[in-house]
Design a protein around this motif. Structure first.
Motif, PDB file in Angstrom:
ATOM      1  N   SER A 429       0.839  -1.194   0.000  1.00  0.00           N
ATOM      2  CA  SER A 429       0.000   0.000   0.000  1.00  0.00           C
ATOM      3  C   SER A 429       0.879   1.251   0.000  1.00  0.00           C
ATOM      4  O   SER A 429       1.229   1.779   1.064  1.00  0.00           O
ATOM      5  CB  SER A 429      -0.941   0.042   1.206  1.00  0.00           C
ATOM      6  OG  SER A 429      -1.708   1.243   1.181  1.00  0.00           O
ATOM      7  N   PRO A 430       1.256   1.728  -1.167  1.00  0.00           N
ATOM      8  CA  PRO A 430       2.023   2.975  -1.219  1.00  0.00           C
ATOM      9  C   PRO A 430       1.284   4.143  -0.567  1.00  0.00           C
ATOM     10  O   PRO A 430       1.920   5.031   0.019  1.00  0.00           O
ATOM     11  CB  PRO A 430       2.215   3.203  -2.723  1.00  0.00           C
ATOM     12  CG  PRO A 430       2.155   1.830  -3.313  1.00  0.00           C
ATOM     13  CD  PRO A 430       1.122   1.108  -2.492  1.00  0.00           C
ATOM     14  N   GLU A 431      -0.061   4.147  -0.642  1.00  0.00           N
ATOM     15  CA  GLU A 431      -0.828   5.232  -0.023  1.00  0.00           C
ATOM     16  C   GLU A 431      -0.643   5.248   1.494  1.00  0.00           C
ATOM     17  O   GLU A 431      -0.423   6.296   2.106  1.00  0.00           O
ATOM     18  CB  GLU A 431      -2.314   5.092  -0.371  1.00  0.00           C
ATOM     19  CG  GLU A 431      -2.628   5.187  -1.853  1.00  0.00           C
ATOM     20  CD  GLU A 431      -2.514   3.857  -2.578  1.00  0.00           C
ATOM     21  OE1 GLU A 431      -2.841   3.804  -3.768  1.00  0.00           O
ATOM     22  OE2 GLU A 431      -2.084   2.865  -1.951  1.00  0.00           O
ATOM     23  N   ALA A 432      -0.757   4.070   2.120  1.00  0.00           N
ATOM     24  CA  ALA A 432      -0.558   3.993   3.565  1.00  0.00           C
ATOM     25  C   ALA A 432       0.891   4.310   3.928  1.00  0.00           C
ATOM     26  O   ALA A 432       1.167   4.957   4.951  1.00  0.00           O
ATOM     27  CB  ALA A 432      -0.941   2.603   4.070  1.00  0.00           C
ATOM     28  N   THR A 433       1.825   3.874   3.095  1.00  0.00           N
ATOM     29  CA  THR A 433       3.238   4.177   3.332  1.00  0.00           C
ATOM     30  C   THR A 433       3.462   5.687   3.361  1.00  0.00           C
ATOM     31  O   THR A 433       4.172   6.212   4.237  1.00  0.00           O
ATOM     32  CB  THR A 433       4.108   3.542   2.233  1.00  0.00           C
ATOM     33  OG1 THR A 433       3.936   2.121   2.262  1.00  0.00           O
ATOM     34  CG2 THR A 433       5.570   3.890   2.422  1.00  0.00           C
ATOM     35  N   ALA A 434       2.855   6.390   2.420  1.00  0.00           N
ATOM     36  CA  ALA A 434       3.005   7.845   2.386  1.00  0.00           C
ATOM     37  C   ALA A 434       2.497   8.486   3.670  1.00  0.00           C
ATOM     38  O   ALA A 434       3.076   9.466   4.163  1.00  0.00           O
ATOM     39  CB  ALA A 434       2.277   8.420   1.171  1.00  0.00           C
ATOM     40  N   ARG A 435       1.429   7.931   4.245  1.00  0.00           N
ATOM     41  CA  ARG A 435       0.899   8.483   5.496  1.00  0.00           C
ATOM     42  C   ARG A 435       1.868   8.304   6.656  1.00  0.00           C
ATOM     43  O   ARG A 435       1.918   9.139   7.570  1.00  0.00           O
ATOM     44  CB  ARG A 435      -0.442   7.819   5.831  1.00  0.00           C
ATOM     45  CG  ARG A 435      -1.597   8.219   4.928  1.00  0.00           C
ATOM     46  CD  ARG A 435      -1.904   9.722   5.019  1.00  0.00           C
ATOM     47  NE  ARG A 435      -2.260  10.138   6.355  1.00  0.00           N
ATOM     48  CZ  ARG A 435      -3.486  10.088   6.873  1.00  0.00           C
ATOM     49  NH1 ARG A 435      -4.494   9.636   6.122  1.00  0.00           N
ATOM     50  NH2 ARG A 435      -3.732  10.503   8.094  1.00  0.00           N
ATOM     51  N   LEU A 436       2.635   7.219   6.648  1.00  0.00           N
ATOM     52  CA  LEU A 436       3.623   7.013   7.709  1.00  0.00           C
ATOM     53  C   LEU A 436       4.658   8.133   7.734  1.00  0.00           C
ATOM     54  O   LEU A 436       5.204   8.464   8.788  1.00  0.00           O
ATOM     55  CB  LEU A 436       4.339   5.672   7.536  1.00  0.00           C
ATOM     56  CG  LEU A 436       3.538   4.402   7.790  1.00  0.00           C
ATOM     57  CD1 LEU A 436       4.398   3.177   7.492  1.00  0.00           C
ATOM     58  CD2 LEU A 436       3.028   4.340   9.225  1.00  0.00           C
ATOM     59  N   PHE A 437       4.945   8.706   6.563  1.00  0.00           N
ATOM     60  CA  PHE A 437       5.982   9.725   6.453  1.00  0.00           C
ATOM     61  C   PHE A 437       5.399  11.121   6.241  1.00  0.00           C
ATOM     62  O   PHE A 437       6.095  12.040   5.816  1.00  0.00           O
ATOM     63  CB  PHE A 437       6.938   9.368   5.312  1.00  0.00           C
ATOM     64  CG  PHE A 437       7.680   8.081   5.548  1.00  0.00           C
ATOM     65  CD1 PHE A 437       8.781   8.051   6.395  1.00  0.00           C
ATOM     66  CD2 PHE A 437       7.264   6.892   4.973  1.00  0.00           C
ATOM     67  CE1 PHE A 437       9.467   6.864   6.635  1.00  0.00           C
ATOM     68  CE2 PHE A 437       7.935   5.706   5.202  1.00  0.00           C
ATOM     69  CZ  PHE A 437       9.041   5.692   6.035  1.00  0.00           C
ATOM     70  N   ASP A 438       4.113  11.263   6.569  1.00  0.00           N
ATOM     71  CA  ASP A 438       3.416  12.538   6.435  1.00  0.00           C
ATOM     72  C   ASP A 438       3.234  13.142   7.820  1.00  0.00           C
ATOM     73  O   ASP A 438       2.973  12.423   8.796  1.00  0.00           O
ATOM     74  CB  ASP A 438       2.053  12.296   5.769  1.00  0.00           C
ATOM     75  CG  ASP A 438       1.421  13.580   5.276  1.00  0.00           C
ATOM     76  OD1 ASP A 438       1.369  14.554   6.045  1.00  0.00           O
ATOM     77  OD2 ASP A 438       0.952  13.598   4.124  1.00  0.00           O
ATOM     78  N   ALA A 439       3.341  14.445   7.924  1.00  0.00           N
ATOM     79  CA  ALA A 439       3.197  15.102   9.227  1.00  0.00           C
ATOM     80  C   ALA A 439       1.750  15.210   9.686  1.00  0.00           C
ATOM     81  O   ALA A 439       1.491  15.523  10.850  1.00  0.00           O
ATOM     82  CB  ALA A 439       3.823  16.495   9.173  1.00  0.00           C
ATOM     83  N   ALA A 440       0.798  14.932   8.794  1.00  0.00           N
ATOM     84  CA  ALA A 440      -0.614  15.016   9.177  1.00  0.00           C
ATOM     85  C   ALA A 440      -0.933  13.936  10.208  1.00  0.00           C
ATOM     86  O   ALA A 440      -0.279  12.889  10.248  1.00  0.00           O
ATOM     87  CB  ALA A 440      -1.504  14.837   7.949  1.00  0.00           C
ATOM     88  N   PRO A 441      -1.917  14.163  11.083  1.00  0.00           N
ATOM     89  CA  PRO A 441      -2.309  13.132  12.056  1.00  0.00           C
ATOM     90  C   PRO A 441      -2.571  11.805  11.363  1.00  0.00           C
ATOM     91  O   PRO A 441      -3.172  11.752  10.280  1.00  0.00           O
ATOM     92  CB  PRO A 441      -3.576  13.707  12.685  1.00  0.00           C
ATOM     93  CG  PRO A 441      -3.422  15.182  12.545  1.00  0.00           C
ATOM     94  CD  PRO A 441      -2.722  15.395  11.226  1.00  0.00           C
ATOM     95  N   ILE A 442      -2.116  10.740  11.980  1.00  0.00           N
ATOM     96  CA  ILE A 442      -2.146   9.429  11.349  1.00  0.00           C
ATOM     97  C   ILE A 442      -3.562   8.854  11.269  1.00  0.00           C
ATOM     98  O   ILE A 442      -3.850   7.999  10.453  1.00  0.00           O
ATOM     99  CB  ILE A 442      -1.201   8.459  12.098  1.00  0.00           C
ATOM    100  CG1 ILE A 442      -0.752   7.308  11.191  1.00  0.00           C
ATOM    101  CG2 ILE A 442      -1.811   7.937  13.360  1.00  0.00           C
ATOM    102  CD1 ILE A 442       0.249   7.701  10.156  1.00  0.00           C
TER     103      ILE A 442
END
Length: 449
Positions: A429-442
């Motif tokens: 899941s590249p989309e979920a991976t991007a969230r891991l490295f995003d500053a937005a609340p998880i």
């Protein structure tokens, strides 16, 4: 959806399996890869199931990156695409199985049937004669439709012993030879598996010795054209959106933080990220970055050195305080706690981004496939660790095991820091991976971001 490539690719291919772990699969796989690669042939090797250590030996043997193949973790389309791409560029494709041939769901046998990979069975033949034939027969016939190549005996005592083993087979054509027990090509182990190839000064010499031994067997004397030929169809795969474009991810990479799937780096690059590697053990400063990834590895073997890296500790604290993301997997998470207690009872003050202590024990704490539901997507992977975590940090979420709602590994969230024993396969899941490295609340229900 990217349009599938219309053509098919055919090359020599085998899946190396065994009745159980410890039979010599990795040695034989590496020997076969090394034998052909050093002769100038293009060889690609895959590892069935999640693994960080065997692939490093196989990459050294073959001279090419080694990816995992798992029908659950990767998914069928990803496995098919990787096999097809490798077959397009290689003359020989080798897949090393995991545990025993039929162990796990899905198993190496399932992969062999699904993609038509003929099985080369490796059997540790110590203290065995006629039973060798029974084991080979059972492996070949237990699962209907299993493609079969033959059987290789490992740790053979003598030529007379080899003759007894060959004579025990129902079909003599399936005899691919026997390897002696050889200390010069043994691959040493420790608690999480093989010692990494790049930690051994004589790693290539061991592989050459194994290749030399294999060259004297019927298997080693076969040309690539005489090996089973397999056709691999192309597969459509989802295009990866550049969700991390313009961002730099700093990645710890050394003997303490070595558990990195090469495919995970490919996904981060496809997401548009720039990767900046640094070595905590070497005393490297934290690179200028937007996010940090601390992968798994062996922090317990280097706890004293890591504890002394106070400039890096302070930089990680400042990074997190600035609201920049940190994703810490297993060993990476261990280094972030206040205290790490090694297996011999020594206590080390670590980097203190998470409260509590992690204690390494002598027995396995967790093993198996896991998935993390995040932002409407499922990130698949696995867990494998000997340490346990005692922390007052609330559990923000838990991974789950396949085909069950039972809770798996805890996921801890502290601001933009996310940490777990869970090892993620980013391509799931590249989309979920991007969230891991995003500053937005998880977006976990119980996080404190």
């Amino acid at each position: 959806m990217v349009a599938p490539v219309s053509h098919r690719a055919t090359c020599a291919a085998v899946l190396v399996a065994a009745p159980a772990s410890g039979q010599g699969k990795t040695t034989v796989t590496a020997a076969l890869a090394r034998l052909h690669a050093r002769a100038g042939r293009r060889v690609r090797v895959f590892k069935c199931g999640p693994d960080f250590l065997d692939p490093r030996w196989l990459a050294l043997a073959s001279g090419a990156p080694v990816h995992s193949l798992d029908l659950w973790m990767n998914g069928e389309a990803d496995c098919r695409a990787r096999l097809h791409a490798a077959a397009n560029e290689a003359e020989l494709l080798i897949v090393e199985g995991v545990m025993g041939l039929f162990d796990g769901t899905p198993s190496a046998a399932d992969l062999a049937v699904h993609f038509g990979l003929p099985v080369l069975a490796v059997i540790d033949a110590r203290a065995m004669a006629g039973t060798f034939g029974a084991l080979a027969y059972g492996l070949q016939h237990f699962k209907p439709g299993l493609p079969w190549f033959g059987v290789l005996a490992n740790r053979v005592a003598s030529e007379r012993h080899a003759g007894m083993l060959e004579g025990a087979l129902r079909d003599p054509a399936h005899w691919l030879g026997g390897l002696p027990k050889g200390e010069d090509f043994a691959l040493p182990e420790r608690h999480l598996g093989l010692i990494a190839a790049d930690e051994m000064h004589d790693a290539l010499a061991r592989l050459d010795a194994a290749a030399d031994a294999l060259a004297a067997t019927p298997l080693g004397r076969l040309s690539v054209a005489q090996l089973p030929q397999v056709r691999f169809d192309a597969s459509a795969v989802e295009a990866i959106a550049p969700l991390l474009a313009g961002r730099t991810i700093a990645i710890a990479r050394d003997a303490a933080f070595a558990f990195i799937y090469p495919a995970n780096l490919d996904v981060l690059r496809a997401l548009g990220a720039r990767l900046a590697f640094f070595s905590p053990l070497a005393g490297d400063a934290l690179p200028a970055c937007d996010a940090v990834w601390l992968p798994g590895g062996y922090p317990e073997l280097h706890a004293e050195a890591l504890a002394a890296r106070t400039p890096l500790r302070d930089a990680l604290h400042a990074h997190a305080a600035a609201g920049k993301p940190v994703w810490a997997e297993c060993g990476g998470m261990m280094a972030l706690h206040d205290t790490l207690v090694t297996a011999d009872g020594e206590s080390h003050a670590m980097w203190g981004l998470l409260p509590g202590r992690v204690t390494v024990q002598k027995r396995l704490a967790a093993l198996g496939p896991q998935q993390l539901d995040l932002a409407g997507h499922s990130l698949r992977g696995h867990t494998f660790h000997y340490s346990v975590c005692d922390t007052p940090q609330p559990v923000a979420a838990r991974t789950t095991r396949p085909n069950t709602d039972a809770g798996g590994e805890a996921v801890y969230v502290r601001g933009t820091l996310r940490a777990s024993y869970f090892h993620a396969w980013f391509a799931s899941s590249p989309e979920a991976t991007a969230r891991l490295f995003d500053a937005a609340p998880i977006g976990f229900p119980h996080d404190d971001s």
